[in-house]
Design an enzyme around this catalytic site. Structure first.
Site, PDB file in Angstrom:
ATOM      1  N   GLY A 152      61.495  19.851  40.888  1.00  0.00           N
ATOM      2  CA  GLY A 152      60.299  19.633  41.838  1.00  0.00           C
ATOM      3  C   GLY A 152      59.636  18.470  41.583  1.00  0.00           C
ATOM      4  O   GLY A 152      60.230  17.631  41.077  1.00  0.00           O
ATOM      5  N   ARG A 153      58.157  18.561  41.935  1.00  0.00           N
ATOM      6  CA  ARG A 153      57.661  17.171  41.806  1.00  0.00           C
ATOM      7  C   ARG A 153      57.421  16.677  40.553  1.00  0.00           C
ATOM      8  O   ARG A 153      57.785  15.514  40.052  1.00  0.00           O
ATOM      9  CB  ARG A 153      55.985  17.341  42.348  1.00  0.00           C
ATOM     10  CG  ARG A 153      55.881  17.477  43.623  1.00  0.00           C
ATOM     11  CD  ARG A 153      54.180  17.685  43.942  1.00  0.00           C
ATOM     12  NE  ARG A 153      54.152  19.271  43.587  1.00  0.00           N
ATOM     13  CZ  ARG A 153      53.599  20.126  44.367  1.00  0.00           C
ATOM     14  NH1 ARG A 153      53.200  19.651  45.629  1.00  0.00           N
ATOM     15  NH2 ARG A 153      53.451  21.295  44.015  1.00  0.00           N
ATOM     16  N   ILE A 154      57.224  17.596  39.396  1.00  0.00           N
ATOM     17  CA  ILE A 154      57.154  17.122  37.902  1.00  0.00           C
ATOM     18  C   ILE A 154      58.645  16.874  37.530  1.00  0.00           C
ATOM     19  O   ILE A 154      58.787  15.979  36.847  1.00  0.00           O
ATOM     20  CB  ILE A 154      56.671  18.085  37.124  1.00  0.00           C
ATOM     21  CG1 ILE A 154      55.064  18.305  37.399  1.00  0.00           C
ATOM     22  CG2 ILE A 154      56.859  17.892  35.707  1.00  0.00           C
ATOM     23  CD1 ILE A 154      54.526  19.634  36.932  1.00  0.00           C
ATOM     24  N   ARG A 174      66.913  25.511  42.807  1.00  0.00           N
ATOM     25  CA  ARG A 174      67.241  26.448  43.738  1.00  0.00           C
ATOM     26  C   ARG A 174      68.161  25.998  44.697  1.00  0.00           C
ATOM     27  O   ARG A 174      68.958  26.851  45.269  1.00  0.00           O
ATOM     28  CB  ARG A 174      65.762  26.861  44.467  1.00  0.00           C
ATOM     29  CG  ARG A 174      65.504  28.203  44.015  1.00  0.00           C
ATOM     30  CD  ARG A 174      64.117  28.656  44.568  1.00  0.00           C
ATOM     31  NE  ARG A 174      62.905  28.519  43.697  1.00  0.00           N
ATOM     32  CZ  ARG A 174      61.914  28.044  44.294  1.00  0.00           C
ATOM     33  NH1 ARG A 174      61.843  27.536  45.510  1.00  0.00           N
ATOM     34  NH2 ARG A 174      60.876  27.908  43.493  1.00  0.00           N
ATOM     35  N   ARG A 230      56.433  26.268  31.329  1.00  0.00           N
ATOM     36  CA  ARG A 230      55.591  27.528  30.771  1.00  0.00           C
ATOM     37  C   ARG A 230      56.676  28.074  29.715  1.00  0.00           C
ATOM     38  O   ARG A 230      57.778  28.247  29.687  1.00  0.00           O
ATOM     39  CB  ARG A 230      55.687  28.580  32.067  1.00  0.00           C
ATOM     40  CG  ARG A 230      54.407  28.180  32.893  1.00  0.00           C
ATOM     41  CD  ARG A 230      53.177  28.673  32.406  1.00  0.00           C
ATOM     42  NE  ARG A 230      52.050  28.509  33.369  1.00  0.00           N
ATOM     43  CZ  ARG A 230      51.419  27.259  33.658  1.00  0.00           C
ATOM     44  NH1 ARG A 230      51.614  26.161  32.670  1.00  0.00           N
ATOM     45  NH2 ARG A 230      50.450  27.478  34.492  1.00  0.00           N
ATOM     46  N   ASP A 254      55.705  21.897  24.492  1.00  0.00           N
ATOM     47  CA  ASP A 254      54.252  21.980  24.855  1.00  0.00           C
ATOM     48  C   ASP A 254      53.444  23.192  25.234  1.00  0.00           C
ATOM     49  O   ASP A 254      52.647  23.538  25.362  1.00  0.00           O
ATOM     50  CB  ASP A 254      53.941  21.005  25.892  1.00  0.00           C
ATOM     51  CG  ASP A 254      52.342  20.734  26.238  1.00  0.00           C
ATOM     52  OD1 ASP A 254      51.831  20.541  25.400  1.00  0.00           O
ATOM     53  OD2 ASP A 254      52.002  20.889  27.313  1.00  0.00           O
ATOM     54  N   GLU A 259      50.572  31.976  24.117  1.00  0.00           N
ATOM     55  CA  GLU A 259      49.584  30.866  23.941  1.00  0.00           C
ATOM     56  C   GLU A 259      48.128  31.475  23.494  1.00  0.00           C
ATOM     57  O   GLU A 259      47.873  32.529  24.341  1.00  0.00           O
ATOM     58  CB  GLU A 259      49.547  29.905  24.683  1.00  0.00           C
ATOM     59  CG  GLU A 259      50.875  28.983  25.212  1.00  0.00           C
ATOM     60  CD  GLU A 259      50.614  28.179  26.262  1.00  0.00           C
ATOM     61  OE1 GLU A 259      49.588  28.034  26.899  1.00  0.00           O
ATOM     62  OE2 GLU A 259      51.983  27.486  26.586  1.00  0.00           O
ATOM     63  N   HIS A 277      49.887  22.775  24.526  1.00  0.00           N
ATOM     64  CA  HIS A 277      49.535  22.990  26.292  1.00  0.00           C
ATOM     65  C   HIS A 277      48.615  21.729  26.641  1.00  0.00           C
ATOM     66  O   HIS A 277      47.765  21.868  27.021  1.00  0.00           O
ATOM     67  CB  HIS A 277      49.199  24.134  26.553  1.00  0.00           C
ATOM     68  CG  HIS A 277      49.591  24.389  27.933  1.00  0.00           C
ATOM     69  ND1 HIS A 277      49.720  25.674  28.363  1.00  0.00           N
ATOM     70  CD2 HIS A 277      49.581  23.585  29.114  1.00  0.00           C
ATOM     71  CE1 HIS A 277      49.889  25.538  29.711  1.00  0.00           C
ATOM     72  NE2 HIS A 277      49.894  24.302  30.121  1.00  0.00           N
TER      73      HIS A 277
HETATM   74  C1  8YV Z   1      46.809  23.161  32.044  1.00  0.00           C
HETATM   75  C2  8YV Z   1      48.733  23.965  33.409  1.00  0.00           C
HETATM   76  O1  8YV Z   1      46.753  23.290  30.993  1.00  0.00           O
HETATM   77  O2  8YV Z   1      48.573  22.828  35.532  1.00  0.00           O
HETATM   78  C3  8YV Z   1      49.011  23.851  34.932  1.00  0.00           C
HETATM   79  O3  8YV Z   1      49.629  24.792  35.358  1.00  0.00           O
HETATM   80  O4  8YV Z   1      49.026  24.723  32.790  1.00  0.00           O
HETATM   81  C4  8YV Z   1      47.844  22.731  32.754  1.00  0.00           C
HETATM   82  O5  8YV Z   1      47.666  21.755  33.576  1.00  0.00           O
HETATM   83  C5  8YV Z   1      45.591  24.199  32.552  1.00  0.00           C
HETATM   84  O6  8YV Z   1      45.873  24.884  33.752  1.00  0.00           O
HETATM   85  C6  8YV Z   1      44.181  23.572  32.393  1.00  0.00           C
HETATM   86  O7  8YV Z   1      43.381  24.680  32.800  1.00  0.00           O
END
Ligand code: 8YV
Length: 311
Positions: A152-154, A174, A230, A254, A259, A277
């Site tokens: 995806g984007r990332i 996918r 995740r 990360d 968590e 994270h």
């Molecule tokens: C943040 C994230 O750690 O974008 C997400 O889904 O898990 C992270 O960017 C988090 O949501 C900060 O609130």
């Protein structure tokens, strides 16, 4: 009349200040008597601000009868029941795009830290061990085979950065995309054909534990795993066993299944680099995320289209 917002987790101080200027903010995570709050104030709450890693428990959402919007300070919405949102008619908004570069940068950081032993090297110097002994050799980053799960984007931003390292890039996802990288429909095949497996897909019921003992076996004794997506995508028990038994070589993580708990077994291993994270945790990106959190709320409460709607 001021609008009441329920804030479910801490956010950067500047966003806290901006929220306080615009709304009456109730800090759920600091409340001593949450049931008491709900009894007397639940019907006032029109907006929720939360993190991607926190979302909102459905049992809390159902107790907010006048909820209009959940504004996520993050891109992930895996911890939010979207069906409940659709059913009840409240909106869910997130902060895509603005954090893509940071998350991709951290993936590269973990890749380099792991292969070039940056954490061990730093410890080595700080402990005064340089004059006494050798650190041992690391591994090359450039020119290796990288497999990205989730383009995806990332995932695409990670691939773009890896291109600068003359990497051989493959991916699973996918569907096959119009990109110059090798597509493997199956993650097992992807793992078998790369040196570094990078997890960059969204969490869902479909992707839960997609990295299991079989995938780790396919990655093999010289393989590394990187996870910036995740924790739920990786079977952590299987990962620990694979690292301890030499089924795979290294891991850079990360994100974790539970968590902020990081299993002791992971800390104990020198072939593992962990971070708390932090993929989107830079001043610049968190400011941009904060602006989008505010813009989503503002749009909802003034009846305009949301800049970044999920639902
Ligand atoms: C943040 C994230 O750690 O974008 C997400 O889904 O898990 C992270 O960017 C988090 O949501 C900060 O609130």
């Amino acid at each position: 009349m001021s609008i009441d917002i329920l804030q479910l987790c801490p956010v950067m101080p500047a966003l806290e200040a901006d929220l306080a200027k615009r709304y009456t903010v109730h800090r759920w995570f600091e409340m001593k008597d949450q049931p008491g709050f709900l009894k007397f104030h639940a019907d006032k709450i029109r907006g929720v601000v939360t993190g991607g890693h926190v979302g909102i428990p459905t049992e809390l959402a159902v107790q907010l009868p006048n909820l209009e919007i959940i504004s996520i300070n993050g891109v992930g919405y895996d911890k939010i029941d979207l069906n409940e949102a659709r059913k009840r008619g409240y909106r869910v908004a997130n902060t895509p795009d603005v954090l893509t570069a940071d998350v991709a940068d951290l993936a590269l950081g973990l890749i380099i830290a792991l292969a070039r032993q940056l954490v061990l090297a730093d410890n080595h110097v700080r402990a005064g061990n340089w004059p006494k002994g050798e650190l041992g050799l690391g591994h090359r980053v450039s020119g290796r085979r990288y497999g990205i799960f989730g383009l995806g984007r990332i995932g695409q931003a990670i691939a773009k950065r890896l291109e600068a390292f003359d990497a051989k890039i493959a991916y699973s996802g996918r569907r096959k995309l119009d990109v110059p990288y090798t597509f493997y429909p199956d993650i097992n095949e992807l793992a078998a054909n790369c040196d570094v497996l990078v997890i960059a897909a969204a969490a869902s019921a479909e992707t839960k534990h997609v990295v299991n003992a079989d995938v780790l076996k396919a990655l093999g004794p010289n393989g590394s795993l990187i996870n910036i997506a995740r924790g739920s995508l990786v079977d952590e028990v299987a990962l620990i066993a694979a690292l301890q038994g030499g089924t795979i070589s290294r891991a850079g993580l990360d994100v974790f299944e539970d968590e902020p708990r990081v299993p002791d077994a992971l800390w104990a291993m020198k072939n593992v680099v962990v971070s708390p994270h932090i993929a989107s945790a830079t001043h610049e990106t968190r400011r941009a995320m904060a602006d989008l959190v505010l813009a989503n709320l503002e749009a909802q409460f003034s009846g305009k289209p949301l800049p970044a709607a999920v639902v």
